[in-house]
Scaffold this motif. Structure first.
Motif, mmCIF file in Angstrom:
data_model
loop_
_atom_site.group_PDB
_atom_site.id
_atom_site.type_symbol
_atom_site.label_atom_id
_atom_site.label_comp_id
_atom_site.label_asym_id
_atom_site.label_seq_id
_atom_site.Cartn_x
_atom_site.Cartn_y
_atom_site.Cartn_z
ATOM 1 N N ARG A 98 0.852 -1.187 0.000
ATOM 2 C CA ARG A 98 0.000 0.000 0.000
ATOM 3 C C ARG A 98 0.891 1.243 0.000
ATOM 4 N N GLY A 99 0.632 2.166 -0.933
ATOM 5 C CA GLY A 99 1.515 3.306 -1.085
ATOM 6 C C GLY A 99 0.824 4.637 -1.290
ATOM 7 N N ASP A 100 -0.452 4.734 -0.950
ATOM 8 C CA ASP A 100 -1.140 6.022 -1.134
ATOM 9 C C ASP A 100 -0.644 7.030 -0.097
ATOM 10 N N ALA A 101 -0.738 8.312 -0.447
ATOM 11 C CA ALA A 101 -0.158 9.373 0.376
ATOM 12 C C ALA A 101 -0.714 9.382 1.800
ATOM 13 N N ARG A 105 1.484 9.007 5.474
ATOM 14 C CA ARG A 105 1.406 9.949 6.604
ATOM 15 C C ARG A 105 0.948 9.248 7.886
ATOM 16 N N GLN A 106 0.019 8.316 7.745
ATOM 17 C CA GLN A 106 -0.470 7.554 8.907
ATOM 18 C C GLN A 106 0.649 6.689 9.480
ATOM 19 N N CYS A 107 1.354 5.993 8.591
ATOM 20 C CA CYS A 107 2.358 5.021 9.050
ATOM 21 C C CYS A 107 3.528 5.689 9.749
ATOM 22 N N VAL A 108 3.968 6.839 9.253
ATOM 23 C CA VAL A 108 5.142 7.466 9.877
ATOM 24 C C VAL A 108 4.823 7.883 11.304
ATOM 25 N N ASP A 109 3.631 8.406 11.522
ATOM 26 C CA ASP A 109 3.276 8.826 12.879
ATOM 27 C C ASP A 109 3.161 7.618 13.812
ATOM 28 N N GLU A 110 2.617 6.527 13.300
ATOM 29 C CA GLU A 110 2.524 5.309 14.115
ATOM 30 C C GLU A 110 3.918 4.781 14.457
ATOM 31 N N SER A 111 4.822 4.787 13.471
ATOM 32 C CA SER A 111 6.181 4.295 13.731
ATOM 33 C C SER A 111 6.925 5.195 14.716
ATOM 34 N N LEU A 122 16.245 6.999 8.234
ATOM 35 C CA LEU A 122 16.034 6.465 6.881
ATOM 36 C C LEU A 122 14.674 5.784 6.838
ATOM 37 N N TYR A 123 13.780 6.308 6.003
ATOM 38 C CA TYR A 123 12.416 5.783 5.930
ATOM 39 C C TYR A 123 12.198 5.168 4.563
ATOM 40 N N TYR A 124 11.901 3.867 4.558
ATOM 41 C CA TYR A 124 11.758 3.111 3.322
ATOM 42 C C TYR A 124 10.300 2.865 2.944
ATOM 43 N N MET A 125 10.029 2.914 1.660
ATOM 44 C CA MET A 125 8.848 2.267 1.094
ATOM 45 C C MET A 125 9.189 0.784 0.996
ATOM 46 N N HIS A 126 8.466 -0.053 1.740
ATOM 47 C CA HIS A 126 8.845 -1.456 1.908
ATOM 48 C C HIS A 126 8.560 -2.296 0.661
ATOM 49 N N VAL A 132 -0.615 2.670 -7.329
ATOM 50 C CA VAL A 132 -0.357 4.083 -7.023
ATOM 51 C C VAL A 132 0.912 4.513 -7.751
ATOM 52 N N PRO A 133 0.907 5.639 -8.459
ATOM 53 C CA PRO A 133 2.146 6.108 -9.089
ATOM 54 C C PRO A 133 3.242 6.281 -8.041
ATOM 55 N N ILE A 134 4.442 5.829 -8.361
ATOM 56 C CA ILE A 134 5.531 5.924 -7.372
ATOM 57 C C ILE A 134 5.807 7.381 -7.019
ATOM 58 N N GLU A 135 5.501 8.281 -7.958
ATOM 59 C CA GLU A 135 5.690 9.707 -7.681
ATOM 60 C C GLU A 135 4.794 10.173 -6.530
ATOM 61 N N GLU A 136 3.591 9.576 -6.417
ATOM 62 C CA GLU A 136 2.704 9.958 -5.307
ATOM 63 C C GLU A 136 3.287 9.486 -3.980
ATOM 64 N N THR A 137 3.736 8.232 -3.948
ATOM 65 C CA THR A 137 4.278 7.678 -2.706
ATOM 66 C C THR A 137 5.512 8.456 -2.272
ATOM 67 N N VAL A 138 6.462 8.644 -3.196
ATOM 68 C CA VAL A 138 7.708 9.334 -2.853
ATOM 69 C C VAL A 138 7.446 10.816 -2.567
ATOM 70 N N GLY A 139 6.470 11.386 -3.250
ATOM 71 C CA GLY A 139 6.098 12.774 -2.964
ATOM 72 C C GLY A 139 5.617 12.940 -1.535
ATOM 73 N N ALA A 140 4.808 11.991 -1.072
ATOM 74 C CA ALA A 140 4.325 12.030 0.318
ATOM 75 C C ALA A 140 5.477 11.806 1.295
ATOM 76 N N MET A 141 6.418 10.919 0.931
ATOM 77 C CA MET A 141 7.598 10.685 1.774
ATOM 78 C C MET A 141 8.457 11.947 1.845
ATOM 79 N N ALA A 142 8.587 12.657 0.719
ATOM 80 C CA ALA A 142 9.389 13.882 0.689
ATOM 81 C C ALA A 142 8.825 14.930 1.641
ATOM 82 N N GLU A 143 7.494 14.963 1.755
ATOM 83 C CA GLU A 143 6.863 15.909 2.683
ATOM 84 C C GLU A 143 7.264 15.613 4.131
#
Length: 334
Positions: A98-101, A105-111, A122-126, A132-143
């Motif tokens: 699952r890689g939606d934005a 955001r939910q997962c980082v706060d839980e972690s 270092l935060y990985y997309m597992h 989901v376009p990878i640009e959306e996932t990485v864009g959310a990670m960049a935020e």
């Protein structure tokens, strides 16, 4: 306090030249003891193995909570990596990516909550969610970097094309995928792309889930019914003979160079990464402090060209896919 050499991955992230994979400290390969696990983690830091890798899905959060106990006193010593992007229970093998934005955001706060820290190094997309376009996932990670929750971004089991698309959005510090004497599919496209783009590589299961270390001679050597390896094609009875032949070659070379099979497997990987021009830091996992010392000592083992070739030839004889589900890793999308 020990010190190990350091390696600079991508995006300016500097870590110990060998890291520690935390998945082994949750019951994926059999029962674990949290007291022993915590002692092993402290021992990692004592010898200078400061790059500690976990994920939200390991033990369904339990692994991050265990590592929080290490961080409580020693956060400033650790380069901390964790991951998001796998939904489900890893012990059943029933997982989805699952890689939606919103999920990022939910997962980082839980972690952050479970790890009881205010930043992840270092935060990985597992895993790649192909819906989901990878640009959306990485864009959310960049935020998350902008927000100060995360320092560097990583991707696990991506293809070369996916890596290029991600790097166009935000610098990527590391790709984490399986890489070892007997898992070399990443060398075709992903490793050369990482080298070209200045992205580091973090090999997981560099010891073939214990197999290359000589820890498994038969199915009887696997732990209880809960051992994930029972589900893996390489540990099936039909594959064991061919795969033990690979281990025999590793063991023979280990005798010649005065090292253990695990050290030879790690030395091969280090030298292979050097020859391909990629900054690489493997993350073998173990429950025992003595294995931490053994793995760290691999950094001083050097193989000659003939030994490297012999190991590579042996590795081509491996039987069985490296994953329970071949579609779950990058090679299926290349």
């Amino acid at each position: 306090m020990g010190t190990l050499p350091k390696t600079k991955l991508g995006d300016g992230l500097t870590v110990s030249a060998i890291g520690f994979g935390g998945m082994a400290l949750t019951p994926v390969y059999g029962a674990v003891d949290d007291t022993e696990s915590l002692a092993t983690l402290h021992h990692c830091l004592d010898v200078g193995m400061t790059f500690i890798d976990t994920a939200n899905v390991y033990g369904i959060g339990a692994n991050e909570r265990l590592i929080a106990r290490l961080l409580a006193d020693r956060r400033d010593e650790v380069q901390l990596a964790t991951k998001f992007g796998i939904d489900g229970d890893p012990t059943t093998g029933k997982l989805k990516a699952r890689g939606d934005a919103a999920y990022v955001r939910q997962c980082v706060d839980e972690s952050l909550g479970r790890l009881d820290t205010d930043v992840i190094d270092l935060y990985y997309m597992h895993r790649r969610d192909v819906s989901v376009p990878i640009e959306e996932t990485v864009g959310a990670m960049a935020e998350l970097v902008t927000a100060g929750k995360v320092r560097h971004l990583g991707l696990s089991e991506v293809t070369a094309d996916e890596l290029r698309a991600a790097v166009a959005v935000h610098p990527i510090a590391a790709v984490q995928s399986e890489w070892s004497i007997w898992s070399r599919d990443v060398e075709r496209n992903v490793v050369p792309a990482a080298a070209e783009l200045g992205v580091g590589f973090v090999p997981y299961s560099p010891l073939g889930r214990g197999f290359l270390a000589g820890a498994v001679r038969s199915a009887a050597d696997l732990s209880s019914d809960g051992d994930l390896r029972h589900l893996m094609p390489r540990f099936a009875d039909s594959a064991l003979d061919a795969n033990l032949a690979v281990v025999q070659v590793v063991s023979a070379i280990a005798e010649v160079v005065g090292a253990t099979p695990a050290q030879v497997a790690l030395a091969w990987l280090r030298q292979r990464a050097e020859s391909l021009g990629v900054a690489s830091v493997p993350i073998p996992g173990t429950r025992r402090a003595a294995r931490v010392d053994e793995n760290a000592a691999s950094l001083s083992v050097q193989l000659n060209a003939d030994q490297v070739t012999t190991l590579e030839t042996a590795g081509t004889g491996v039987s069985g896919h490296r994953s329970i589900d071949p579609g779950w890793v990058s090679s299926a999308r290349e």
